[in-house]
Write an enzyme that holds these catalytic residues in place. Structure first.
Site, PDB file in Angstrom:
ATOM      1  N   TYR A  67      38.355  53.719  53.965  1.00  6.88           N
ATOM      2  CA  TYR A  67      37.323  52.832  53.429  1.00  6.88           C
ATOM      3  C   TYR A  67      36.704  52.036  54.570  1.00  6.88           C
ATOM      4  O   TYR A  67      37.394  51.643  55.523  1.00  6.88           O
ATOM      5  CB  TYR A  67      37.911  51.845  52.414  1.00  6.88           C
TER       6      TYR A  67
ATOM      7  N   ARG B 130      38.987  56.817  42.356  1.00  4.38           N
ATOM      8  CA  ARG B 130      38.101  56.035  41.499  1.00  4.38           C
ATOM      9  C   ARG B 130      37.640  54.783  42.245  1.00  4.38           C
ATOM     10  O   ARG B 130      38.463  54.058  42.813  1.00  4.38           O
ATOM     11  CB  ARG B 130      38.820  55.626  40.213  1.00  4.38           C
TER      12      ARG B 130
ATOM     13  N   ARG C 199      39.834  45.170  48.874  1.00  3.04           N
ATOM     14  CA  ARG C 199      39.119  43.918  48.614  1.00  3.04           C
ATOM     15  C   ARG C 199      40.063  42.715  48.688  1.00  3.04           C
ATOM     16  O   ARG C 199      39.659  41.629  49.128  1.00  3.04           O
ATOM     17  CB  ARG C 199      38.428  43.983  47.255  1.00  3.04           C
TER      18      ARG C 199
ATOM     19  N   ASP D 237      35.425  51.055  42.163  1.00  6.12           N
ATOM     20  CA  ASP D 237      35.123  49.982  41.219  1.00  6.12           C
ATOM     21  C   ASP D 237      33.623  49.739  41.109  1.00  6.12           C
ATOM     22  O   ASP D 237      32.822  50.269  41.892  1.00  6.12           O
ATOM     23  CB  ASP D 237      35.793  48.678  41.670  1.00  6.12           C
TER      24      ASP D 237
END
Length: 265
Positions: A109, A49, A196, A51
């Site tokens: 990522y 998932r 993040r 954001d």
């Protein structure tokens, strides 16, 4: 029949991946498109998932169906009902043992960061931005303590639903190319907001607010309050999801990522 799809999307206008009542998520628009094409509701299971504002380059989903359609038909047919910001890249029949989330053994990522005194509207939504210069060597030094299996509670969102904060971070690469800094994070799995939050700390070190050794102290503390604020989502991309070779999951196409050629190897 179980079908896997590779999905790319610009997450700027979406409230993340997971379906919500207002319907403004990537999952919502994908499942509406699948239902239009298949003429029946289809529920997807996703690899990871993302954001609000986070993009997908190598997102993977699966769904079960009794329909027998060619792989290219799933791609073209579904894309005909998707907005320009979402597109199915490939479709592939899978054995029932395949699971988009639980069969994955690693995820990668990328973060694209624009370093310049003035923000660029041409990169809006596609790259993070910082107006002060960064010490890239200090950021690399700070990242070294993060490699390996650790308790990443200091970088975990309070909303994280993971059963354990212990993850294995295999790799962090940081490369500068002019005004753009590229970061790559590869791990067996990530906590909610983990990348993040790591970005927030790395940027704080790069700006000289903390020494490189501070990162190890934050990691050891397991205290989210000791870390820097969560960094902006705009430059974050789910780039790859790794699966066992027998599933032969097609690799993600990275050519459409801003400045994506830097990770072509």
């Amino acid at each position: 029949m179980r079908i896997a799809l590779g999905i790319q999307y610009d997450g700027t206008a979406f409230n993340g991946w997971q379906s919500q009542p207002h319907g403004k998520t990537v999952q919502d628009v994908l499942e509406r498109a699948l239902a239009e094409f298949a003429r029946t509701p289809l529920q997807t299971v996703v690899a990871g998932r993302t954001d609000t504002g986070v993009h997908g380059l190598g997102q993977v989903v699966h769904f079960d169906t009794e329909l027998d359609r060619a792989a290219f038909s799933w791609v073209r047919g579904t894309n005909a009902f998707l907005p320009r910001t979402v597109a199915v890249q490939w479709a592939k029949p899978m054995p029932g043992t395949f699971h988009a989330r639980f069969s994955a053994f690693e995820r990668t990522y990328y973060y694209v960061l624009h370093v310049h005194p003035v923000r660029s509207p041409m990169l809006a939504g596609r790259a993070g931005w910082i107006h002060t210069p960064l010490d890239i060597d200090a950021m690399r030094e700070a990242s070294r303590c993060l490699i390996g299996e650790h308790d990443f509670s200091a970088f975990r969102s309070s909303e994280c639903q993971s059963k354990t904060p212990v993850k294995h971070l295999y790799q962090i690469d940081i490369r500068a190319a002019g005004e753009i800094v590229h970061l790559r994070f590869r791990a067996n799995a990530f906590l909610h907001h983990m990348v993040r939050n790591l970005m927030g700390c790395l940027v704080a070190v790069g700006r000289g607010r903390y020494p490189a050794t501070w990162m190890a102290d934050v990691l050891a503390s397991r205290d989210r309050d000791r870390a820097a604020p969560t960094f902006m989502p705009e430059g974050l991309y789910l780039a790859r999801v790794g699966y066992p070779e027998p599933f032969a999951v097609p690799p993600a196409s990275l050519g459409s990522m801003p400045f994506g050629g830097i990770w072509s190897e």
